[in-house]
Every structure is written in structure tokens, then in C-alpha cells.
Design an enzyme around this catalytic site. Sequence first.
Site, PDB file in Angstrom:
ATOM      1  N   LYS A 131     -76.310  13.683  55.731  1.00 34.68           N
ATOM      2  CA  LYS A 131     -75.488  13.842  56.932  1.00 34.68           C
ATOM      3  C   LYS A 131     -74.306  12.883  56.839  1.00 34.68           C
ATOM      4  O   LYS A 131     -74.423  11.894  56.118  1.00 34.68           O
ATOM      5  CB  LYS A 131     -76.323  13.612  58.185  1.00 34.68           C
ATOM      6  CG  LYS A 131     -76.412  12.152  58.643  1.00 34.68           C
ATOM      7  CD  LYS A 131     -76.993  11.997  60.005  1.00 34.68           C
ATOM      8  CE  LYS A 131     -76.160  11.049  60.828  1.00 34.68           C
ATOM      9  NZ  LYS A 131     -76.743  10.516  62.007  1.00 34.68           N
TER      10      LYS A 131
ATOM     11  N   GLU B   8     -81.436   3.641  71.067  1.00 33.16           N
ATOM     12  CA  GLU B   8     -81.368   2.586  70.056  1.00 33.16           C
ATOM     13  C   GLU B   8     -80.973   1.286  70.740  1.00 33.16           C
ATOM     14  O   GLU B   8     -80.173   1.297  71.677  1.00 33.16           O
ATOM     15  CB  GLU B   8     -80.334   2.956  68.986  1.00 33.16           C
ATOM     16  CG  GLU B   8     -80.757   4.186  68.201  1.00 33.16           C
ATOM     17  CD  GLU B   8     -79.688   4.632  67.226  1.00 33.16           C
ATOM     18  OE1 GLU B   8     -79.723   4.187  66.079  1.00 33.16           O
ATOM     19  OE2 GLU B   8     -78.820   5.417  67.631  1.00 33.16           O
TER      20      GLU B   8
ATOM     21  N   ARG C 134     -70.454   4.762  40.904  1.00 31.94           N
ATOM     22  CA  ARG C 134     -69.166   4.503  40.283  1.00 31.94           C
ATOM     23  C   ARG C 134     -69.166   3.223  39.445  1.00 31.94           C
ATOM     24  O   ARG C 134     -68.578   3.166  38.370  1.00 31.94           O
ATOM     25  CB  ARG C 134     -68.144   4.392  41.425  1.00 31.94           C
ATOM     26  CG  ARG C 134     -66.731   4.306  41.047  1.00 31.94           C
ATOM     27  CD  ARG C 134     -65.907   4.291  42.307  1.00 31.94           C
ATOM     28  NE  ARG C 134     -66.569   3.538  43.375  1.00 31.94           N
ATOM     29  CZ  ARG C 134     -66.092   3.381  44.593  1.00 31.94           C
ATOM     30  NH1 ARG C 134     -64.950   3.931  44.923  1.00 31.94           N
ATOM     31  NH2 ARG C 134     -66.737   2.672  45.493  1.00 31.94           N
TER      32      ARG C 134
ATOM     33  N   LYS D 197     -76.548   3.733  72.128  1.00 26.27           N
ATOM     34  CA  LYS D 197     -76.666   2.439  71.435  1.00 26.27           C
ATOM     35  C   LYS D 197     -76.813   1.336  72.477  1.00 26.27           C
ATOM     36  O   LYS D 197     -76.402   1.503  73.632  1.00 26.27           O
ATOM     37  CB  LYS D 197     -75.391   2.151  70.635  1.00 26.27           C
ATOM     38  CG  LYS D 197     -75.025   3.235  69.658  1.00 26.27           C
ATOM     39  CD  LYS D 197     -75.844   3.128  68.421  1.00 26.27           C
ATOM     40  CE  LYS D 197     -75.475   4.220  67.432  1.00 26.27           C
ATOM     41  NZ  LYS D 197     -76.458   4.325  66.366  1.00 26.27           N
TER      42      LYS D 197
ATOM     43  N   ASP E 144     -72.785  12.143  66.167  1.00 25.18           N
ATOM     44  CA  ASP E 144     -73.670  11.351  65.315  1.00 25.18           C
ATOM     45  C   ASP E 144     -75.146  11.666  65.575  1.00 25.18           C
ATOM     46  O   ASP E 144     -75.963  11.574  64.665  1.00 25.18           O
ATOM     47  CB  ASP E 144     -73.396   9.857  65.575  1.00 25.18           C
ATOM     48  CG  ASP E 144     -74.054   8.955  64.538  1.00 25.18           C
ATOM     49  OD1 ASP E 144     -73.876   9.232  63.339  1.00 25.18           O
ATOM     50  OD2 ASP E 144     -74.739   7.989  64.920  1.00 25.18           O
TER      51      ASP E 144
ATOM     52  N   HIS F 266     -79.673  15.470  65.233  1.00 24.85           N
ATOM     53  CA  HIS F 266     -81.061  15.053  65.456  1.00 24.85           C
ATOM     54  C   HIS F 266     -81.643  15.602  66.767  1.00 24.85           C
ATOM     55  O   HIS F 266     -82.730  16.171  66.787  1.00 24.85           O
ATOM     56  CB  HIS F 266     -81.169  13.528  65.481  1.00 24.85           C
ATOM     57  CG  HIS F 266     -80.649  12.855  64.253  1.00 24.85           C
ATOM     58  ND1 HIS F 266     -80.874  13.353  62.990  1.00 24.85           N
ATOM     59  CD2 HIS F 266     -79.922  11.734  64.078  1.00 24.85           C
ATOM     60  CE1 HIS F 266     -80.301  12.558  62.096  1.00 24.85           C
ATOM     61  NE2 HIS F 266     -79.711  11.573  62.737  1.00 24.85           N
TER      62      HIS F 266
ATOM     63  N   LYS G  56     -89.942  13.414  59.922  1.00 22.00           N
ATOM     64  CA  LYS G  56     -90.851  12.506  60.639  1.00 22.00           C
ATOM     65  C   LYS G  56     -92.176  13.210  60.912  1.00 22.00           C
ATOM     66  O   LYS G  56     -92.203  14.373  61.306  1.00 22.00           O
ATOM     67  CB  LYS G  56     -90.219  12.040  61.959  1.00 22.00           C
ATOM     68  CG  LYS G  56     -89.089  11.045  61.742  1.00 22.00           C
ATOM     69  CD  LYS G  56     -88.492  10.632  63.065  1.00 22.00           C
ATOM     70  CE  LYS G  56     -87.311   9.716  62.862  1.00 22.00           C
ATOM     71  NZ  LYS G  56     -87.698   8.367  62.427  1.00 22.00           N
TER      72      LYS G  56
ATOM     73  N   HIS H 289     -83.000  13.712  58.576  1.00 19.60           N
ATOM     74  CA  HIS H 289     -84.258  12.997  58.296  1.00 19.60           C
ATOM     75  C   HIS H 289     -85.229  13.039  59.477  1.00 19.60           C
ATOM     76  O   HIS H 289     -86.416  12.787  59.307  1.00 19.60           O
ATOM     77  CB  HIS H 289     -83.992  11.567  57.827  1.00 19.60           C
ATOM     78  CG  HIS H 289     -83.483  10.652  58.893  1.00 19.60           C
ATOM     79  ND1 HIS H 289     -82.164  10.519  59.184  1.00 19.60           N
ATOM     80  CD2 HIS H 289     -84.137   9.843  59.730  1.00 19.60           C
ATOM     81  CE1 HIS H 289     -82.022   9.663  60.165  1.00 19.60           C
ATOM     82  NE2 HIS H 289     -83.200   9.235  60.523  1.00 19.60           N
TER      83      HIS H 289
HETATM   84  P1  NAP Z   1     -72.488   3.490  50.754  1.00 20.85           P
HETATM   85  O1  NAP Z   1     -73.384   2.322  50.948  1.00 20.85           O
HETATM   86  O2  NAP Z   1     -71.041   3.340  51.068  1.00 20.85           O
HETATM   87  O3  NAP Z   1     -72.636   3.964  49.228  1.00 20.85           O
HETATM   88  C1  NAP Z   1     -71.789   4.907  48.663  1.00 20.85           C
HETATM   89  C2  NAP Z   1     -72.242   5.244  47.254  1.00 20.85           C
HETATM   90  O4  NAP Z   1     -71.316   6.175  46.717  1.00 20.85           O
HETATM   91  C3  NAP Z   1     -72.277   4.049  46.314  1.00 20.85           C
HETATM   92  O5  NAP Z   1     -73.389   4.153  45.470  1.00 20.85           O
HETATM   93  C4  NAP Z   1     -70.983   4.228  45.535  1.00 20.85           C
HETATM   94  O6  NAP Z   1     -71.042   3.688  44.236  1.00 20.85           O
HETATM   95  C5  NAP Z   1     -70.920   5.718  45.440  1.00 20.85           C
HETATM   96  N1  NAP Z   1     -69.552   6.166  45.168  1.00 20.85           N
HETATM   97  C6  NAP Z   1     -68.434   5.924  45.901  1.00 20.85           C
HETATM   98  N2  NAP Z   1     -67.373   6.493  45.313  1.00 20.85           N
HETATM   99  C7  NAP Z   1     -67.812   7.098  44.198  1.00 20.85           C
HETATM  100  C8  NAP Z   1     -67.204   7.843  43.173  1.00 20.85           C
HETATM  101  N3  NAP Z   1     -65.884   8.081  43.154  1.00 20.85           N
HETATM  102  N4  NAP Z   1     -67.972   8.314  42.175  1.00 20.85           N
HETATM  103  C9  NAP Z   1     -69.302   8.090  42.151  1.00 20.85           C
HETATM  104  N5  NAP Z   1     -69.944   7.396  43.090  1.00 20.85           N
HETATM  105  C10 NAP Z   1     -69.213   6.894  44.104  1.00 20.85           C
HETATM  106  O7  NAP Z   1     -72.997   4.753  51.577  1.00 20.85           O
HETATM  107  P2  NAP Z   1     -74.430   5.008  52.218  1.00 20.85           P
HETATM  108  O8  NAP Z   1     -74.519   4.265  53.512  1.00 20.85           O
HETATM  109  O9  NAP Z   1     -75.500   4.776  51.215  1.00 20.85           O
HETATM  110  O10 NAP Z   1     -74.329   6.560  52.604  1.00 20.85           O
HETATM  111  C11 NAP Z   1     -74.405   7.582  51.650  1.00 20.85           C
HETATM  112  C12 NAP Z   1     -74.436   8.923  52.369  1.00 20.85           C
HETATM  113  O11 NAP Z   1     -75.594   8.976  53.193  1.00 20.85           O
HETATM  114  C13 NAP Z   1     -73.246   9.176  53.309  1.00 20.85           C
HETATM  115  O12 NAP Z   1     -72.978  10.560  53.356  1.00 20.85           O
HETATM  116  C14 NAP Z   1     -73.795   8.731  54.671  1.00 20.85           C
HETATM  117  O13 NAP Z   1     -73.129   9.363  55.724  1.00 20.85           O
HETATM  118  C15 NAP Z   1     -75.224   9.205  54.546  1.00 20.85           C
HETATM  119  N6  NAP Z   1     -76.163   8.489  55.410  1.00 20.85           N
HETATM  120  C16 NAP Z   1     -76.315   7.142  55.316  1.00 20.85           C
HETATM  121  C17 NAP Z   1     -77.229   6.495  56.135  1.00 20.85           C
HETATM  122  C18 NAP Z   1     -77.459   5.011  56.021  1.00 20.85           C
HETATM  123  O14 NAP Z   1     -78.322   4.507  56.759  1.00 20.85           O
HETATM  124  N7  NAP Z   1     -76.767   4.295  55.169  1.00 20.85           N
HETATM  125  C19 NAP Z   1     -77.983   7.220  57.058  1.00 20.85           C
HETATM  126  C20 NAP Z   1     -77.813   8.606  57.135  1.00 20.85           C
HETATM  127  C21 NAP Z   1     -76.901   9.221  56.295  1.00 20.85           C
HETATM  128  P3  NAP Z   1     -70.592   2.172  43.889  1.00 20.85           P
HETATM  129  O15 NAP Z   1     -71.488   1.280  44.700  1.00 20.85           O
HETATM  130  O16 NAP Z   1     -70.877   2.055  42.448  1.00 20.85           O
HETATM  131  O17 NAP Z   1     -69.150   2.065  44.259  1.00 20.85           O
END
Ligand code: NAP
Length: 479
Positions: free
Chosen positions: A144, A212, A51, A327, A231, A236, A178, A174
Site C-alpha cells: 500500500k 492509534e 539500491r 492518530k 491512509d 483498512h 490479521k 495487511h
Molecule cells: P523505505 O524505508 O523508504 O525503503 C525504501 C526501499 O526502496 C529501500 O530498500 C530502498 O533501497 C529501495 N529503493 C529506493 N529507490 C530505489 C531504486 N531506485 N531502486 C531500487 N531500490 C530502491 O520504505 P518502507 O517504509 O520500507 O516502505 C516500502 C513500501 O511499503 C512503500 O510502498 C510503503 O508505502 C509501504 N508500506 C510501508 C509501511 C511501513 O510501516 N514502513 C507500512 C505499510 C506500507 P536503499 O535503502 O538501498 O536506498
Amino acid sequence: MVSRVIPVSSFDLVLFGATGDLAQRKIWPGLFHRFLAGQFDEQSRILGVSRSEHTREAFQARVQKAIAEEAENADDVARFLELVDYISLDATGERGWEQLAGAVRDGVVRAFYLSVAPRFFGPIARRLQQSGVATADSRIVVEKPFGHDLDSAKALNAELSECFEEHQIYRIDHYLGKETVQNLMALRFANSLFEPLWNSSHIDHVQITVAESLSVDGRGEYYDQSGAMRDMVQNHLMQLLCLTAMEPPSKFTPNAVRDEKVKVIEALEAVPVKDIARGQYEASGDQGSYREHAGNEDSTTESFVAMKVDVANWRWAGTPFYLRTGKCLRRRMSEISVHFRAPPHMIFPGTETPQGNVLVIRLQPDEGMTLHTTIKDPGPGGMRLTEASLDMTFADSLKGSEQPQDAYERLIMDVIRGDQTLFMRGDEVEAAWSWADPIIAGWTDRNMKPQPYDVGSSGPEDALLLMHRDGRRWRAIGS
Ligand code: NAP
């Protein structure tokens, strides 16, 4: 041991959520690692989409930071960054879509990775389809969580399938990427040693633990909406259970493997409340309690769950699977342990019947396998028995070949190859929710409160009792 990197076709990978946490920690480093390994060439491109506004150079600087740990050679970094571009786009608005349509190329594999919140999956899929950016052989990858319950998973499946065929949809878990998890399939189906014993006649029980040591601090509000069951267990641990329990597929094709996994889920018995232990960690020293981290003093969400699961089919009737995850436990550790039955008769006088053999498949840390065996205690003094382990740590045995890849890099390359074997099919996810939903509803209906447990422990007392009641013991979480 020689490892072969089989290059994938050139691609345009459009990474939605390119500035997010997952992209920074896993996806960019994973892509760079594959690039260094020579798995894709300089005809491929990665289009970061999110965004916020960034110039191409500013975005590349972010990516450079994300890959810093892997970046030993400035030339490699520069060559990789050349492939990276950025588009600022609003997933639910108009901004950026035209630019995206003009940026993707014909003649290369087109993949869209949705590393964004699930509420964007449907709108992005629709927009990709309506704008013609998605073609009939494009792939879409979703992260997820895939739904919060059966209804929401069905709704997500319906939204995606309006725009993409099932063979185009890659639902990531993921854990399936593994190395050890894939090795579990190799162990079972590429060796003749284990499979004849892989049933209730020879296996007493199976334990699957994903422990964890970290708390939910920092993501407590999000976590409080899901809990350990949603979760971790529904996805998993369920995947690990399926790969351990499934029948050999007739061939190693995506649908043959996934058909067998679905059959396992469908064979799971409903789990009675008495076979479940739920816990919530308490405050300890400087560490806040779960409820403090969740920002909810009255939270009844579990940060730990253990349960006994029965797979009701010919292979497994009478062999329970014990699942455990939580956790703030003693150590970070994920493993599957297969506990074989003890020898039926002891011929050595004056010695106790040894425990059955245990095959431990370690997912983390130090991925590998250990087979616990009983041997003669070396030296004079008669026939005394002792335990010895046959240990295989992959990092040791794979010396000289490429080190195991991180799960994400493996999975992204599978998307480009068009191989869905390690991704969840729509019906598989729905089957898992159909099993999990009544368990969660049972807690809610009874207003059940989780039992407190100490930070750094192995979970609540009830989890120990669950095993003791059956005359069994959990394997220790950490030594
Ligand atoms: P995050 O850090 O909150 O990042 C969200 C992303 O979405 C950012 O790049 C944000 O862009 C973008 N975004 C938000 N609103 C938007 C919009 N209206 N249009 C276009 N882009 C938009 O989330 P995350 O932790 O990376 O997680 C992403 C996904 O992976 C989720 O479904 C989460 O459940 C899953 N996941 C994450 C993890 C992890 O370890 N983080 C693990 C497993 C699964 P801006 O930064 O430009 O606002």
C-alpha cells in the site's frame, strides 16, 4: 488445540526494498518466524534487492539485526541466513538486472515482493517482464498505498496488468492477514449461531474503530498528502466493513470471496457532509500539533475521521455502519462491534430494558472476541439484571498451539501457496476509490477545515455529536 503448519513449495522470493523500514520491521522477522515454524525448507531462497551497495555478508548482518528479537538459537539464524542473498539494483536504471536474471532458478515458485514506493511498481513490473525474469506463473506483490485516488489506482492497475495477469498480482492490505479478521469469516460462516441474526432486523448498528495513540511525527510530510481517509478508511476500514457486511460466498475461493466484497462496496451510499466528522490533533505538552508534524501550518488534512455509512441492500438497509479512525487518540485499539437490537418487550418488572447484546471483535491489542450479555444479578433480592461478558482472548484459548502469526508472515506464505483470498483484487481497489473520491472532493471543494481535538482524547466533538444525534454512543477508546 493442535496447529498444523503446512509446508509451502520451495521458492525464490525476490524482495525489492530489502533494506527499507517495512522489510526490517515486518518482512524479515516474518520470514524468519515461518522458517522456524518449518513452513519452508532450505531449498528456498530470499534475494534481497535494493539500491545501495552491500556485500552478501554485510547484508546478512543487517538481516540478522532485523530478526534479532526472534533469534534464540544461533544455528537457526545461521541456517536462515544461508538462504539470504543480496543484489544491488537500480529499479529505474540498468544496474543489477542482469545479475537478478542470472540468480533466479527454474523449478521453484518465483515471487517478487515490491516493498518500495508505488512509483516503482510499474517500472519494476515492466523490467521483470521484459528481462524474462518474470514467468507466466510468477507472483508479484505490491504494498500500500495502491493509488491516491481512482485515476492513479487505475493507472497502477493498467501498468501492472500490462505485464502480469490478475491471478499473479497480490495487492497487500495487511489488515486482511490479521488472525481476528479471518476469524470474522469463520465466526460468520462456520457457525450457525450468528448468521441468522446478521441483518438489519436484529442488528441496530455496527461500529468499526481503528484508533492509534501515536502521532504522525517523523512521517508527517508523507501523511499530509493522504490523511486518515486515504491512509486508513479507503483500505483498512473498508476491508473490515466488507468482511462484516458481505453475503456468504458460495465457496471459500479467492474470487468468490472478493466478488462478495466488491458487491458491498458497490452498495455503499454516498456519504453526506453532515454524516462525517474530521479532526486534526492540537499541540499538548511536549507533543507538537499535527500541523507542526506535517510541516504545514495551513494544513487542512485530517488526522481523524468518523462517518456514518449506509450499505444500501436488503440485508443492511436501516443498519448504519459507523467508521472511526485517528492518530493521537487515547489508546491504540482496533475493533469491530456489532450492536444487536434491544429485546422488544421487557417481562421483568422494575428493571430497565437492557441494552442489546454487543459482539466485539478485537483486532488489537489482545486479539479476541467478547459477547456482552445481560444476566441475572447473582444472589437474593429478586430479579435484578446485570451485564456480563463472554470473553475469548485468542492468546488464552490457543495456548499449546502455535501463536497467531503476524499478518505479514501469513500473507507472504499465501503468496507462495498462490492463494489470493486475502489480497485485494484490482476492481475492488477501484471500487473503494470510486466511493472515497467524492467524499474527499467534497471537503476540498468546500475548503473544509478539520475540527481540532486534544491529544489522548477520543477525537473531536463532532464525532460524538454524529452518534448522539442518532441516539447512540461510541464505544470507549480505552477504559
Ligand atoms: P523505505 O524505508 O523508504 O525503503 C525504501 C526501499 O526502496 C529501500 O530498500 C530502498 O533501497 C529501495 N529503493 C529506493 N529507490 C530505489 C531504486 N531506485 N531502486 C531500487 N531500490 C530502491 O520504505 P518502507 O517504509 O520500507 O516502505 C516500502 C513500501 O511499503 C512503500 O510502498 C510503503 O508505502 C509501504 N508500506 C510501508 C509501511 C511501513 O510501516 N514502513 C507500512 C505499510 C506500507 P536503499 O535503502 O538501498 O536506498
